[in-house]
Write an enzyme that holds these catalytic residues in place. Structure first.
Site, PDB file in Angstrom:
ATOM      1  N   LYS A   1       2.286  -2.918  49.578  1.00 60.37           N
ATOM      2  CA  LYS A   1       3.488  -3.462  49.423  1.00 60.37           C
ATOM      3  C   LYS A   1       4.168  -3.199  51.188  1.00 60.37           C
ATOM      4  CE  LYS A   1       7.769  -2.033  47.227  1.00 60.37           C
ATOM      5  NZ  LYS A   1       8.082  -0.847  46.505  1.00 60.37           N
TER       6      LYS A   1
ATOM      7  N   LYS B   1       3.338  -7.773  48.007  1.00 56.29           N
ATOM      8  CA  LYS B   1       4.872  -7.988  48.269  1.00 56.29           C
ATOM      9  C   LYS B   1       5.246  -7.562  49.468  1.00 56.29           C
ATOM     10  CE  LYS B   1       8.953  -5.513  46.317  1.00 56.29           C
ATOM     11  NZ  LYS B   1       9.384  -4.434  44.941  1.00 56.29           N
TER      12      LYS B   1
END
EC number: 4.2.1.24
Length: 340
Positions: free
Chosen positions: A211, A264
């Site tokens: 992420k 992400k």
């Protein structure tokens, strides 16, 4: 004098150079896709408010709403009928004084996530329920963990708190917990907590292992009311250029017991997704098409720059090509129609 078109002798062309025969028909073009988008790949993010009767549009996320628990079943029923298989729950505490330094509301039995888990398990027994595990929506400072007095992350207290939240979601009936905080070591503590609670055998730990910090989360922070009150998250989310760090984080979380991996954002990080499919080839890889990416495509379509459906398919097929098996997408309702 009119020029006469000239044709060169190409009898020496190699047979292997002729590719168009393999994609000159619509069905052939489908067959050339390594994987086809399917309804069971999609996970729909849901923002669940602690105001039970809330049904509020989110201005920066077109077609996405924030719901109270009393409104969830009515909204989801037609989507489940169309083939929705999985949701990802984000709690949004809206009531005054609902936030504190430890994010106590995250696993409050009367809070939005645990109430939503119980409701959805009862109303939609076949629906798979993932729960985002983070503290940012619930802390008074908006950071993803517990802080020291100087504002830096207290790693030890943070991972213990996150593990408690994850275990309480699993106890309430969540099929999967998805820690998104990016604080070192939290997968290990969550896995140990699930083992101690006798829940590790039936709780899928879906780690946001890769992420990245960046500029694509603005609409989400509007929806979840989770923007930091001071500073940023660059000390625990990955830097956008940190491919090597991402590879290390992927290996670490796998070693700590992650059952699945989330990358992400997705569109700008297809190289990381490809790395994940190599490093974590034995577990499902999930692309998260984040709020900023979603909002950009809507804005481009509204401006007449792209066709929304076409760009949606192109972007999401790119995730599969890079190695994803699952997709967290705000476009899930549209894809349920398009794939019917």
């Amino acid at each position: 004098m009119k020029h006469t078109a000239e044709f060169l002798d190409t009898h020496q062309t190699q047979i292997s150079s002729i590719l168009s025969g393999g994609y000159n028909h619509p069905l052939l073009r489908e067959w050339q896709n390594e994987r086809q988008l399917a309804k069971n790949m999609f996970i729909f993010p849901l923002f669940v408010s602690d105001m039970p009767d809330e049904d509020q549009p989110i201005e920066s996320l077109p077609n996405i709403r924030r719901f109270g628990v009393n409104k969830l079943a009515g909204y989801l029923k037609p989507l489940v009928a169309k083939g929705l298989r999985a949701v990802l729950l984000f709690g949004v505490p809206m009531k005054p004084n609902s936030k504190d330094e430890f994010g106590s509301a995250a696993d409050d039995p009367e809070g939005p996530v645990i109430q939503a888990i119980k409701l959805l398990r009862a109303e939609f027994p076949e629906l798979y329920i993932l729960c985002d595990v983070c503290l940012c929506e619930y802390t008074s400072h908006g950071h993803c963990g517990v802080l020291y007095d100087d504002g830096s992350i207290n790693r030890e207290q943070s991972v213990r708190r996150l593990a408690a939240v994850a275990v309480n979601y699993a106890k309430a009936g969540a099929h999967s917990v998805a820690p998104s905080d990016m604080i070192d070591g939290r997968i290990r503590d969550i896995k140990l907590g699930l083992l101690a609670a006798g829940l590790a055998h039936k709780t899928f730990v879906m780690s946001y292992a890769a992420k990245f910090s960046g500029n694509l989360y603005g609409p989400f922070r509007d929806a979840a009311c989770s923007a930091p009150s001071q500073g940023d998250r660059k000390c625990y989310q990955l830097p956008s250029g940190g491919r090597g760090l991402a590879r290390r984080a992927l290996r670490r979380d796998l070693d700590e017991g992650a059952d699945g991996i989330i990358v992400k954002p997705s569109t700008f990080y297809l190289d990381i997704m490809a790395d994940a499919s190599e490093i974590a080839k034995d577990v499902p890889i999930c692309a998260y098409h984040v709020s900023g990416e979603y909002a950009m495509l809507h804005a481009a379509a509204k401006a007449g720059v792209v066709d929304f459906k076409s760009i949606a398919f192109e972007s999401h097929q790119g995730f599969l090509r890079a190695g994803a098996r699952l997709i967290i997408s705000y476009m899930t309702p549209e894809f349920l129609d398009w794939l019917s």
